[in-house]
Motif scaffolding. Sequence first.
Motif, PDB file in Angstrom:
ATOM      1  N   ASN A   1      59.359  38.508  93.703  1.00  0.00           N
ATOM      2  CA  ASN A   1      58.674  37.570  93.530  1.00  0.00           C
ATOM      3  C   ASN A   1      59.441  36.549  92.382  1.00  0.00           C
ATOM      4  N   LEU A   2      59.979  37.311  92.021  1.00  0.00           N
ATOM      5  CA  LEU A   2      60.291  36.287  90.790  1.00  0.00           C
ATOM      6  C   LEU A   2      61.854  35.995  91.235  1.00  0.00           C
ATOM      7  N   SER A   3      61.920  36.486  92.718  1.00  0.00           N
ATOM      8  CA  SER A   3      63.363  35.877  92.912  1.00  0.00           C
ATOM      9  C   SER A   3      62.539  34.729  93.830  1.00  0.00           C
ATOM     10  N   ASP A   4      62.270  34.289  94.429  1.00  0.00           N
ATOM     11  CA  ASP A   4      61.455  33.194  94.651  1.00  0.00           C
ATOM     12  C   ASP A   4      61.453  31.380  93.771  1.00  0.00           C
ATOM     13  N   LEU A   5      61.106  32.216  92.372  1.00  0.00           N
ATOM     14  CA  LEU A   5      61.187  31.531  90.902  1.00  0.00           C
ATOM     15  C   LEU A   5      62.302  30.694  90.314  1.00  0.00           C
ATOM     16  N   ALA A   6      62.670  32.066  91.234  1.00  0.00           N
ATOM     17  CA  ALA A   6      64.534  31.838  90.654  1.00  0.00           C
ATOM     18  C   ALA A   6      64.586  31.223  90.967  1.00  0.00           C
TER      19      ALA A   6
END
Lengths: 314, 314
Positions: free
Chosen positions: B66-71
């Motif tokens: 999920n954090l990869s999508d935020l990045a």
Amino acid sequence: VTESAFIESLKDLATHPAARGLADDAAVLEIGGRCLVLTHDMLVEGVHYLPDDPPGDVAWKLLAVNLSDLAAKGARPVGALLGYTLSGDTGWDSAFVDGLNTALGAFQIELLGGDTVSAPPGAARTLSLTAIGEAPGPAPSRSGARPGNHLWVTGTIGDAGAGLRALRGEIPSDDALVESYRLPRTRIEIGPDLARLVSAMMDVSDGLLIDASRLAAASRVSVEIDLATLPLSTALLSSLGDSLDTRLAAATAGDDYELLFTAPADRSLDLLALGARFGIPINRIGEVLSGSGLRLHEAGKPVPLPARLGWEHR
Amino acid sequence: VTESAFIESLKDLATHPAARGLADDAAVLEIGGRCLVLTHDMLVEGVHYLPDDPPGDVAWKLLAVNLSDLAAKGARPVGALLGYTLSGDTGWDSAFVDGLNTALGAFQIELLGGDTVSAPPGAARTLSLTAIGEAPGPAPSRSGARPGNHLWVTGTIGDAGAGLRALRGEIPSDDALVESYRLPRTRIEIGPDLARLVSAMMDVSDGLLIDASRLAAASRVSVEIDLATLPLSTALLSSLGDSLDTRLAAATAGDDYELLFTAPADRSLDLLALGARFGIPINRIGEVLSGSGLRLHEAGKPVPLPARLGWEHR
């Protein structure tokens, strides 16, 4: 007990004020001077809905259970993220999308994103939804009830539970009760106005009694409910008859998605006027007292707490 | 095909600009002058992770994907909502919470809420997470690539896919490759600064080639990748040797969680300087051209597209 231990261990991780100690219906995040409310609820086939419930109704319920949490925080819907498990049954998937379309329109909320995953064959469907709302005014918590407050509930209690019993063949079927189970209403329209009048608010999802006891615990007060004042629908009363058993069953059945709230006594007229303006029944069902725990009576006669107050973890 | 039809039918419902047509990694919601980024990804046991992966690693991966999508949207993490399916295996649950605690700390994100549900016995675990981030600057989409731009990628490609093959016994085991599969890094730290320099950005989750072809389609351009410039780790090269097969396997394996982005040619020095500042390798792997689709070559020699570009729907 181990499930409770799991949730307690999660609470240790949720130290940010917006998390409200995971003891509330939703997270409340202040950002750019606005008050965002975020909630995430899942539905599991065979646990939260029946495997032969219509797929469109399941889509409605998935939105409704989340929007009910927004309503309890006085928030208006902004958007939703959907987590969908493909079932391999394209008819089911397509009927789900149709129902989702209907529900998004009815609740006036936008689909903003999400994830679609494959699941192993035969796995129970697991659907998740994150609803994002914005509270135009205060976002009540469960912890604001004070001794001397009155306890209120919107709508009627026990219809969805009776609908589930009807679908299981335990009582004669009744369309209105089945619809209450499959297509919960939610009180999203009145939530923001109620939020300005209440001292604490939550939605009734697991059962009136267990949810009232959670409100009492969060507020460190005692709550006393008069079962005689419990609002019951004519559909429920004609199916089950009026008795203490009926009232206890209604108060522990869950899936009501009504709002349970407390307010100072001098707000009573404002509350009744608000209910009249929205055409939503609002009934006073009890009192907040000092002390702790939940007590029941029926028109003054004490009633022992039933062994089961509602759903513990679903 | 039917899965694609399902997602297409959802796109018809997602008409709000914040949804970006469901063609992006995340929803981007402007509120109170701030730019919120919202993403929701699920992990299914046996589909997105192996049943005997350590529970703490699964918690890490759930946050990381999920954090990869935020990045990719240039956002910094704000908070997460967890959807957890209780398995009846308290040891697993408790190890998951420990891993979640570690990952929340490592990624500096707050647990804000969520839902814990029971699942029928024997059901595959389904875990969901919603991550909320805030973009301090622009939130790039997939659709901004222009002819003449260069195509870049962070880190190395194919390590996680080789780690999965090692865990399945298809190639000799290697600790670094297995760790790439189980504990993806994400590029959350460099995302906001990259976002100011790129014309389009996304994360590589389903495979470099399929993700590059999605970026090309969203931007209505053609993308040409030189496989000879694909950044490969020494761990991967010593496990698999350097060959066109190795490079194609790496470019279609998925689970990299690196950032794939395009930028005007005159940004190249700025990009390399940024990578050096963060200690993150940034490599140019191709060009954006007019036209459509994906083309491959290896140091000038055309390479036909493999039949499978990556994961279609997981």
